[in-house]
Design a protein around this motif. Structure first.
Motif, PDB file in Angstrom:
ATOM      1  N   ALA A 270       2.627   6.903  -8.275  1.00  0.00           N
ATOM      2  CA  ALA A 270       1.264   6.604  -7.835  1.00  0.00           C
ATOM      3  C   ALA A 270       1.280   5.814  -6.531  1.00  0.00           C
ATOM      4  N   PRO A 271       0.348   6.099  -5.629  1.00  0.00           N
ATOM      5  CA  PRO A 271       0.223   5.319  -4.395  1.00  0.00           C
ATOM      6  C   PRO A 271      -0.584   4.048  -4.637  1.00  0.00           C
ATOM      7  N   GLY A 272      -0.688   3.220  -3.598  1.00  0.00           N
ATOM      8  CA  GLY A 272      -1.550   2.050  -3.659  1.00  0.00           C
ATOM      9  C   GLY A 272      -0.864   0.798  -4.176  1.00  0.00           C
ATOM     10  N   TRP A 273      -1.624  -0.302  -4.201  1.00  0.00           N
ATOM     11  CA  TRP A 273      -1.141  -1.557  -4.757  1.00  0.00           C
ATOM     12  C   TRP A 273      -0.942  -1.378  -6.257  1.00  0.00           C
ATOM     13  N   LYS A 306      -0.490   0.279   2.203  1.00  0.00           N
ATOM     14  CA  LYS A 306      -1.657   0.367   3.089  1.00  0.00           C
ATOM     15  C   LYS A 306      -2.766   1.184   2.455  1.00  0.00           C
ATOM     16  N   TRP A 307      -2.392   2.274   1.767  1.00  0.00           N
ATOM     17  CA  TRP A 307      -3.394   3.232   1.308  1.00  0.00           C
ATOM     18  C   TRP A 307      -3.585   3.179  -0.201  1.00  0.00           C
ATOM     19  N   VAL A 330     -12.449   2.212   0.452  1.00  0.00           N
ATOM     20  CA  VAL A 330     -11.775   2.830  -0.691  1.00  0.00           C
ATOM     21  C   VAL A 330     -10.332   3.169  -0.344  1.00  0.00           C
ATOM     22  N   LEU A 331     -10.120   3.791   0.817  1.00  0.00           N
ATOM     23  CA  LEU A 331      -8.783   4.256   1.179  1.00  0.00           C
ATOM     24  C   LEU A 331      -7.884   3.130   1.674  1.00  0.00           C
ATOM     25  N   ASP A 332      -8.452   2.138   2.358  1.00  0.00           N
ATOM     26  CA  ASP A 332      -7.670   1.015   2.891  1.00  0.00           C
ATOM     27  C   ASP A 332      -8.435  -0.279   2.619  1.00  0.00           C
ATOM     28  N   PRO A 333      -8.550  -0.664   1.352  1.00  0.00           N
ATOM     29  CA  PRO A 333      -9.421  -1.795   1.021  1.00  0.00           C
ATOM     30  C   PRO A 333      -8.876  -3.144   1.450  1.00  0.00           C
ATOM     31  N   VAL A 334      -7.554  -3.309   1.517  1.00  0.00           N
ATOM     32  CA  VAL A 334      -6.968  -4.636   1.731  1.00  0.00           C
ATOM     33  C   VAL A 334      -6.699  -4.917   3.203  1.00  0.00           C
ATOM     34  N   LEU A 342       4.467   0.185   3.690  1.00  0.00           N
ATOM     35  CA  LEU A 342       4.624  -0.100   2.268  1.00  0.00           C
ATOM     36  C   LEU A 342       5.734  -1.133   2.078  1.00  0.00           C
ATOM     37  N   MET A 343       5.462  -2.141   1.273  1.00  0.00           N
ATOM     38  CA  MET A 343       6.461  -3.144   0.927  1.00  0.00           C
ATOM     39  C   MET A 343       6.512  -3.299  -0.584  1.00  0.00           C
ATOM     40  N   ARG A 344       7.726  -3.452  -1.111  1.00  0.00           N
ATOM     41  CA  ARG A 344       7.898  -3.699  -2.544  1.00  0.00           C
ATOM     42  C   ARG A 344       8.607  -5.031  -2.743  1.00  0.00           C
TER      43      ARG A 344
END
Length: 361
Positions: A270-273, A306-307, A330-334, A342-344
Protein backbone atom coordinates in the motif's frame (compact mmCIF):
# COMPACT_ATOMS: atom_id res chain seq x y z
CA UNK A 1 -14.85 10.09 8.69
CA UNK A 2 -13.38 6.66 8.15
CA UNK A 3 -11.31 5.79 5.09
CA UNK A 4 -11.89 2.49 3.27
CA UNK A 5 -9.42 0.96 0.84
CA UNK A 6 -11.31 -0.73 -2.03
CA UNK A 7 -11.01 -4.52 -2.24
CA UNK A 8 -8.01 -5.52 -4.32
CA UNK A 9 -8.98 -6.08 -7.97
CA UNK A 10 -7.83 -9.71 -7.74
CA UNK A 11 -7.64 -12.22 -4.88
CA UNK A 12 -3.91 -12.60 -5.32
CA UNK A 13 -3.61 -15.46 -2.83
CA UNK A 14 -6.33 -17.27 -4.76
CA UNK A 15 -4.24 -17.00 -7.92
CA UNK A 16 -0.93 -17.67 -6.15
CA UNK A 17 -1.55 -19.65 -2.93
CA UNK A 18 2.18 -19.50 -2.09
CA UNK A 19 1.76 -15.78 -1.35
CA UNK A 20 -0.09 -16.68 1.85
CA UNK A 21 3.36 -17.22 3.39
CA UNK A 22 4.37 -13.69 2.30
CA UNK A 23 1.52 -11.63 3.76
CA UNK A 24 1.64 -9.00 6.49
CA UNK A 25 -0.77 -6.40 7.79
CA UNK A 26 -0.14 -2.66 7.68
CA UNK A 27 -2.15 0.24 9.06
CA UNK A 28 -2.70 3.00 6.53
CA UNK A 29 -2.92 6.31 8.43
CA UNK A 30 -4.84 8.31 5.77
CA UNK A 31 -3.81 11.75 7.11
CA UNK A 32 -6.17 14.59 6.20
CA UNK A 33 -6.10 18.26 7.17
CA UNK A 34 -7.60 18.83 10.60
CA UNK A 35 -7.15 20.05 14.17
CA UNK A 36 -6.27 17.11 16.44
CA UNK A 37 -5.98 17.40 20.21
CA UNK A 38 -2.97 16.53 22.36
CA UNK A 39 -4.47 13.14 23.21
CA UNK A 40 -5.18 12.18 19.61
CA UNK A 41 -3.16 10.21 17.10
CA UNK A 42 -2.09 12.75 14.49
CA UNK A 43 0.48 14.02 12.06
CA UNK A 44 2.13 17.27 13.23
CA UNK A 45 -0.47 17.80 15.93
CA UNK A 46 0.11 18.73 19.58
CA UNK A 47 1.72 15.97 21.64
CA UNK A 48 0.84 14.37 24.93
CA UNK A 49 4.13 15.62 26.32
CA UNK A 50 4.71 16.07 30.07
CA UNK A 51 5.23 19.66 31.18
CA UNK A 52 8.31 18.75 33.23
CA UNK A 53 10.13 16.71 30.56
CA UNK A 54 12.79 18.28 28.29
CA UNK A 55 11.78 18.57 24.65
CA UNK A 56 14.09 16.80 22.13
CA UNK A 57 16.66 19.08 20.51
CA UNK A 58 19.10 18.78 17.61
CA UNK A 59 22.71 19.26 18.77
CA UNK A 60 24.42 18.50 15.43
CA UNK A 61 26.33 21.46 14.04
CA UNK A 62 24.70 22.75 10.84
CA UNK A 63 23.14 26.03 9.68
CA UNK A 64 19.99 26.43 11.79
CA UNK A 65 18.76 29.96 11.19
CA UNK A 66 18.81 29.92 7.38
CA UNK A 67 15.91 28.57 5.35
CA UNK A 68 12.15 29.06 5.43
CA UNK A 69 10.26 30.43 8.42
CA UNK A 70 7.80 27.83 9.73
CA UNK A 71 5.21 30.59 9.99
CA UNK A 72 5.69 31.37 6.28
CA UNK A 73 5.41 27.70 5.28
CA UNK A 74 2.11 27.36 7.11
CA UNK A 75 0.73 30.68 5.87
CA UNK A 76 1.66 29.82 2.27
CA UNK A 77 -0.25 26.54 2.51
CA UNK A 78 -3.30 28.25 4.03
CA UNK A 79 -3.32 30.86 1.26
CA UNK A 80 -2.91 28.24 -1.47
CA UNK A 81 -5.63 26.09 0.05
CA UNK A 82 -8.03 29.01 0.39
CA UNK A 83 -7.39 30.13 -3.20
CA UNK A 84 -8.06 26.74 -4.73
CA UNK A 85 -10.20 27.22 -7.85
CA UNK A 86 -9.55 30.97 -8.15
CA UNK A 87 -6.71 33.44 -8.74
CA UNK A 88 -4.73 34.88 -5.86
CA UNK A 89 -5.87 38.29 -4.67
CA UNK A 90 -3.45 41.22 -4.81
CA UNK A 91 -2.90 40.94 -1.06
CA UNK A 92 -2.26 37.19 -1.30
CA UNK A 93 0.25 37.75 -4.11
CA UNK A 94 2.01 40.37 -1.98
CA UNK A 95 2.22 38.09 1.05
CA UNK A 96 3.38 35.09 -1.01
CA UNK A 97 6.03 37.20 -2.74
CA UNK A 98 7.45 38.27 0.61
CA UNK A 99 8.11 34.68 1.69
CA UNK A 100 11.76 34.02 0.92
CA UNK A 101 14.40 31.58 2.04
CA UNK A 102 16.89 33.69 3.98
CA UNK A 103 19.04 33.94 7.10
CA UNK A 104 15.99 34.64 9.25
CA UNK A 105 17.63 34.03 12.66
CA UNK A 106 21.24 35.24 12.30
CA UNK A 107 21.89 34.94 16.04
CA UNK A 108 21.18 31.18 15.97
CA UNK A 109 24.61 29.53 15.83
CA UNK A 110 25.28 26.26 14.03
CA UNK A 111 26.04 24.45 17.31
CA UNK A 112 23.08 25.85 19.27
CA UNK A 113 20.48 23.27 20.36
CA UNK A 114 17.44 23.46 18.09
CA UNK A 115 14.00 22.17 19.14
CA UNK A 116 12.96 19.16 17.09
CA UNK A 117 9.80 19.39 15.01
CA UNK A 118 6.87 17.27 16.22
CA UNK A 119 5.99 15.02 13.26
CA UNK A 120 3.56 12.38 14.50
CA UNK A 121 1.88 10.92 17.55
CA UNK A 122 0.45 7.42 17.26
CA UNK A 123 -1.36 5.32 19.84
CA UNK A 124 -1.66 1.55 19.91
CA UNK A 125 -5.32 2.22 20.73
CA UNK A 126 -5.80 3.58 17.19
CA UNK A 127 -3.09 1.84 15.16
CA UNK A 128 -3.26 -1.97 15.38
CA UNK A 129 0.14 -2.54 13.73
CA UNK A 130 1.97 -0.23 16.13
CA UNK A 131 4.13 -2.42 18.36
CA UNK A 132 6.58 -0.91 20.83
CA UNK A 133 8.25 -1.71 24.14
CA UNK A 134 6.12 -3.65 26.59
CA UNK A 135 3.73 -1.44 28.54
CA UNK A 136 4.23 1.61 26.32
CA UNK A 137 1.28 2.56 24.13
CA UNK A 138 2.25 5.88 22.58
CA UNK A 139 4.85 6.68 19.92
CA UNK A 140 5.97 10.26 19.36
CA UNK A 141 8.07 11.05 16.29
CA UNK A 142 10.31 14.09 15.83
CA UNK A 143 12.80 15.24 13.25
CA UNK A 144 15.10 18.17 12.66
CA UNK A 145 13.74 19.94 9.53
CA UNK A 146 17.18 20.22 7.93
CA UNK A 147 18.60 17.54 5.65
CA UNK A 148 22.09 18.01 7.05
CA UNK A 149 22.82 15.08 9.35
CA UNK A 150 25.35 12.27 9.14
CA UNK A 151 27.43 11.16 6.15
CA UNK A 152 24.30 10.91 3.99
CA UNK A 153 23.27 14.50 4.83
CA UNK A 154 19.72 13.57 5.63
CA UNK A 155 16.95 14.00 8.21
CA UNK A 156 17.63 13.15 11.86
CA UNK A 157 14.64 11.28 13.34
CA UNK A 158 13.95 10.82 17.06
CA UNK A 159 11.45 8.29 18.44
CA UNK A 160 9.96 8.55 21.91
CA UNK A 161 7.86 5.73 23.37
CA UNK A 162 5.83 6.34 26.50
CA UNK A 163 2.87 5.17 28.57
CA UNK A 164 0.12 7.68 27.94
CA UNK A 165 -1.48 7.13 31.35
CA UNK A 166 1.70 8.43 33.02
CA UNK A 167 1.44 11.86 31.41
CA UNK A 168 0.12 14.45 33.84
CA UNK A 169 0.09 18.12 32.96
CA UNK A 170 0.72 18.56 29.23
CA UNK A 171 3.42 20.97 28.07
CA UNK A 172 2.01 24.10 26.46
CA UNK A 173 3.05 25.90 24.37
CA UNK A 174 5.21 23.24 22.75
CA UNK A 175 8.63 24.18 21.31
CA UNK A 176 9.41 24.14 17.63
CA UNK A 177 12.27 25.35 15.42
CA UNK A 178 11.70 28.78 13.87
CA UNK A 179 13.20 27.80 10.49
CA UNK A 180 13.21 24.73 8.21
CA UNK A 181 15.84 23.99 5.59
CA UNK A 182 13.16 23.10 3.03
CA UNK A 183 9.42 23.67 3.05
CA UNK A 184 8.97 19.97 2.24
CA UNK A 185 10.47 19.06 5.64
CA UNK A 186 7.46 20.62 7.40
CA UNK A 187 4.34 18.42 7.74
CA UNK A 188 0.89 19.97 7.62
CA UNK A 189 -1.21 19.29 10.71
CA UNK A 190 -3.51 16.35 10.01
CA UNK A 191 -5.94 14.07 11.76
CA UNK A 192 -5.49 10.41 10.88
CA UNK A 193 -8.00 7.73 9.89
CA UNK A 194 -6.19 4.43 10.60
CA UNK A 195 -7.22 1.41 8.54
CA UNK A 196 -5.62 -2.02 8.62
CA UNK A 197 -4.97 -3.68 5.25
CA UNK A 198 -3.16 -6.80 4.00
CA UNK A 199 0.07 -6.47 2.05
CA UNK A 200 2.28 -8.96 0.21
CA UNK A 201 6.06 -9.00 -0.06
CA UNK A 202 7.91 -6.89 -2.61
CA UNK A 203 8.17 -8.80 -5.89
CA UNK A 204 11.98 -8.79 -6.01
CA UNK A 205 12.21 -10.49 -2.60
CA UNK A 206 9.98 -13.45 -3.49
CA UNK A 207 11.61 -16.70 -4.57
CA UNK A 208 12.55 -16.79 -8.22
CA UNK A 209 9.93 -19.34 -9.24
CA UNK A 210 7.10 -17.30 -7.74
CA UNK A 211 8.42 -14.14 -9.37
CA UNK A 212 8.36 -15.87 -12.74
CA UNK A 213 4.79 -17.11 -12.19
CA UNK A 214 3.59 -13.61 -11.34
CA UNK A 215 5.40 -12.07 -14.32
CA UNK A 216 3.92 -14.67 -16.70
CA UNK A 217 0.44 -14.03 -15.27
CA UNK A 218 0.83 -10.26 -15.79
CA UNK A 219 1.99 -10.82 -19.37
CA UNK A 220 -1.05 -13.02 -19.96
CA UNK A 221 -3.33 -10.21 -18.76
CA UNK A 222 -1.66 -7.80 -21.18
CA UNK A 223 -2.05 -10.29 -24.05
CA UNK A 224 -5.77 -10.61 -23.26
CA UNK A 225 -6.13 -6.82 -23.34
CA UNK A 226 -4.30 -6.63 -26.67
CA UNK A 227 -6.57 -9.32 -28.16
CA UNK A 228 -9.67 -7.50 -26.94
CA UNK A 229 -8.42 -4.23 -28.42
CA UNK A 230 -7.83 -5.90 -31.77
CA UNK A 231 -11.21 -7.61 -31.87
CA UNK A 232 -13.10 -4.48 -30.88
CA UNK A 233 -11.05 -2.12 -33.05
CA UNK A 234 -10.40 -2.23 -36.81
CA UNK A 235 -13.15 -4.77 -37.57
CA UNK A 236 -15.84 -2.37 -36.37
CA UNK A 237 -14.49 0.82 -37.97
CA UNK A 238 -16.64 0.40 -41.09
CA UNK A 239 -19.82 0.91 -39.07
CA UNK A 240 -18.92 4.57 -38.39
CA UNK A 241 -19.42 7.44 -40.83
CA UNK A 242 -15.99 8.97 -40.13
CA UNK A 243 -12.75 7.85 -38.56
CA UNK A 244 -13.16 10.60 -35.94
CA UNK A 245 -16.48 9.06 -34.83
CA UNK A 246 -14.82 5.68 -34.64
CA UNK A 247 -11.94 7.06 -32.53
CA UNK A 248 -14.40 8.77 -30.18
CA UNK A 249 -16.34 5.54 -29.76
CA UNK A 250 -13.15 3.58 -29.09
CA UNK A 251 -12.04 6.14 -26.50
CA UNK A 252 -15.39 5.85 -24.76
CA UNK A 253 -15.12 2.06 -24.79
CA UNK A 254 -11.61 2.18 -23.34
CA UNK A 255 -12.83 4.45 -20.55
CA UNK A 256 -15.33 1.75 -19.57
CA UNK A 257 -12.70 -1.00 -19.46
CA UNK A 258 -11.19 -2.02 -16.12
CA UNK A 259 -7.73 -0.62 -15.43
CA UNK A 260 -4.70 -2.83 -15.95
CA UNK A 261 -3.77 -4.92 -12.92
CA UNK A 262 -0.18 -5.02 -11.77
CA UNK A 263 1.20 -6.94 -8.78
CA UNK A 264 3.51 -4.15 -7.65
CA UNK A 265 0.98 -1.34 -8.10
CA UNK A 266 -2.24 -3.01 -7.04
CA UNK A 267 -1.70 -6.24 -5.14
CA UNK A 268 1.34 -6.01 -2.90
CA UNK A 269 2.32 -2.87 -0.94
CA UNK A 270 0.00 0.00 0.00
CA UNK A 271 1.17 3.56 -0.70
CA UNK A 272 0.96 6.51 1.67
CA UNK A 273 1.76 7.09 5.33
CA UNK A 274 1.45 3.81 7.20
CA UNK A 275 2.64 1.72 10.15
CA UNK A 276 3.98 -1.79 9.62
CA UNK A 277 3.70 -3.69 6.37
CA UNK A 278 6.45 -4.31 3.83
CA UNK A 279 9.12 -2.09 2.31
CA UNK A 280 8.98 -1.32 -1.40
CA UNK A 281 12.29 -1.10 -3.28
CA UNK A 282 10.93 0.45 -6.47
CA UNK A 283 13.89 2.81 -7.07
CA UNK A 284 16.82 0.68 -5.94
CA UNK A 285 17.70 -2.96 -5.49
CA UNK A 286 16.47 -4.41 -2.17
CA UNK A 287 18.91 -3.75 0.66
CA UNK A 288 19.07 -5.45 4.06
CA UNK A 289 18.12 -3.27 7.02
CA UNK A 290 19.43 -5.09 10.09
CA UNK A 291 19.70 -4.01 13.70
CA UNK A 292 23.19 -2.71 14.40
CA UNK A 293 23.01 -4.06 17.96
CA UNK A 294 21.74 -7.62 17.56
CA UNK A 295 21.64 -8.20 13.79
CA UNK A 296 17.88 -8.86 13.63
CA UNK A 297 16.16 -7.90 10.37
CA UNK A 298 14.26 -4.64 10.94
CA UNK A 299 10.87 -4.23 9.24
CA UNK A 300 9.41 -0.77 8.65
CA UNK A 301 7.73 0.78 11.67
CA UNK A 302 6.64 4.01 9.95
CA UNK A 303 6.53 4.90 6.26
CA UNK A 304 6.47 8.60 5.36
CA UNK A 305 5.28 9.00 1.78
CA UNK A 306 4.63 12.05 -0.39
CA UNK A 307 1.54 10.51 -1.95
CA UNK A 308 -1.61 8.94 -0.55
CA UNK A 309 -1.50 7.24 -3.95
CA UNK A 310 -0.18 8.17 -7.38
CA UNK A 311 -1.22 7.35 -10.94
CA UNK A 312 0.19 3.83 -10.78
CA UNK A 313 -1.36 3.04 -7.40
CA UNK A 314 -4.75 4.72 -7.88
CA UNK A 315 -6.61 1.51 -7.00
CA UNK A 316 -5.61 2.16 -3.35
CA UNK A 317 -7.49 5.48 -3.24
CA UNK A 318 -10.10 5.25 -0.46
CA UNK A 319 -13.71 4.90 -1.51
CA UNK A 320 -14.65 8.03 0.42
CA UNK A 321 -12.22 10.11 -1.68
CA UNK A 322 -13.22 8.91 -5.15
CA UNK A 323 -15.09 12.15 -5.88
CA UNK A 324 -11.99 14.18 -4.95
CA UNK A 325 -9.30 12.01 -6.51
CA UNK A 326 -7.45 14.98 -8.02
CA UNK A 327 -7.59 17.13 -4.88
CA UNK A 328 -4.06 17.80 -3.54
CA UNK A 329 -5.50 17.64 -0.01
CA UNK A 330 -6.27 13.98 -0.74
CA UNK A 331 -3.27 12.99 -2.87
CA UNK A 332 -0.62 14.99 -0.96
CA UNK A 333 -2.21 15.89 2.37
CA UNK A 334 0.95 16.27 4.49
CA UNK A 335 3.18 18.21 2.10
CA UNK A 336 6.36 16.31 3.04
CA UNK A 337 8.92 15.17 0.47
CA UNK A 338 12.02 13.47 1.89
CA UNK A 339 14.79 11.76 -0.04
CA UNK A 340 13.26 10.83 -3.38
CA UNK A 341 9.73 10.96 -2.00
CA UNK A 342 9.56 8.16 0.57
CA UNK A 343 11.27 7.52 3.90
CA UNK A 344 10.92 4.52 6.21
CA UNK A 345 11.80 4.29 9.89
CA UNK A 346 12.82 0.72 10.79
CA UNK A 347 12.86 -0.64 14.34
CA UNK A 348 14.15 -3.86 15.85
CA UNK A 349 11.42 -6.43 16.60
CA UNK A 350 13.65 -8.05 19.23
CA UNK A 351 13.93 -4.75 21.15
CA UNK A 352 12.18 -1.61 19.83
CA UNK A 353 14.51 0.51 21.96
CA UNK A 354 17.54 -0.52 19.92
CA UNK A 355 18.61 2.34 17.61
CA UNK A 356 16.29 2.69 14.66
CA UNK A 357 17.45 2.98 11.06
CA UNK A 358 16.17 4.90 8.03
CA UNK A 359 15.78 3.88 4.40
CA UNK A 360 14.78 6.03 1.45
CA UNK A 361 13.17 5.46 -1.95
Amino acid sequence: MTRTTPPRPVDVEGVFPALAAHRRTATRLHPRHGAPGAGDSSVAGPLLWPAGEPWPVCTVAHPKGTGHLLSDVRLRRRIQDGARGRDFTVDEQRRLGAMKAADHVPDLRDDDPLPMLAVAQLSTRDVPDLVGPEGQDLLQVFWCPFEAHGPDRTIDVVLKWRRSADVGTVLTPQPEPPVAGREECVPTTCVVHPEQVVEHEYLGLLDEGLQEEISAWEEGLLDEDDDDDYEDGPSSAASYATYEEYEAAMAAARAEEPEEIDYMSDLSIAPGWKVGGFASWHLTDPAPVDCQVCGTAMPPLLTVDKWECDGASRSWLPLEDRDAENDPRVLDPVGVYLGRGLMRVHTCPADPLHPHRLSFQ
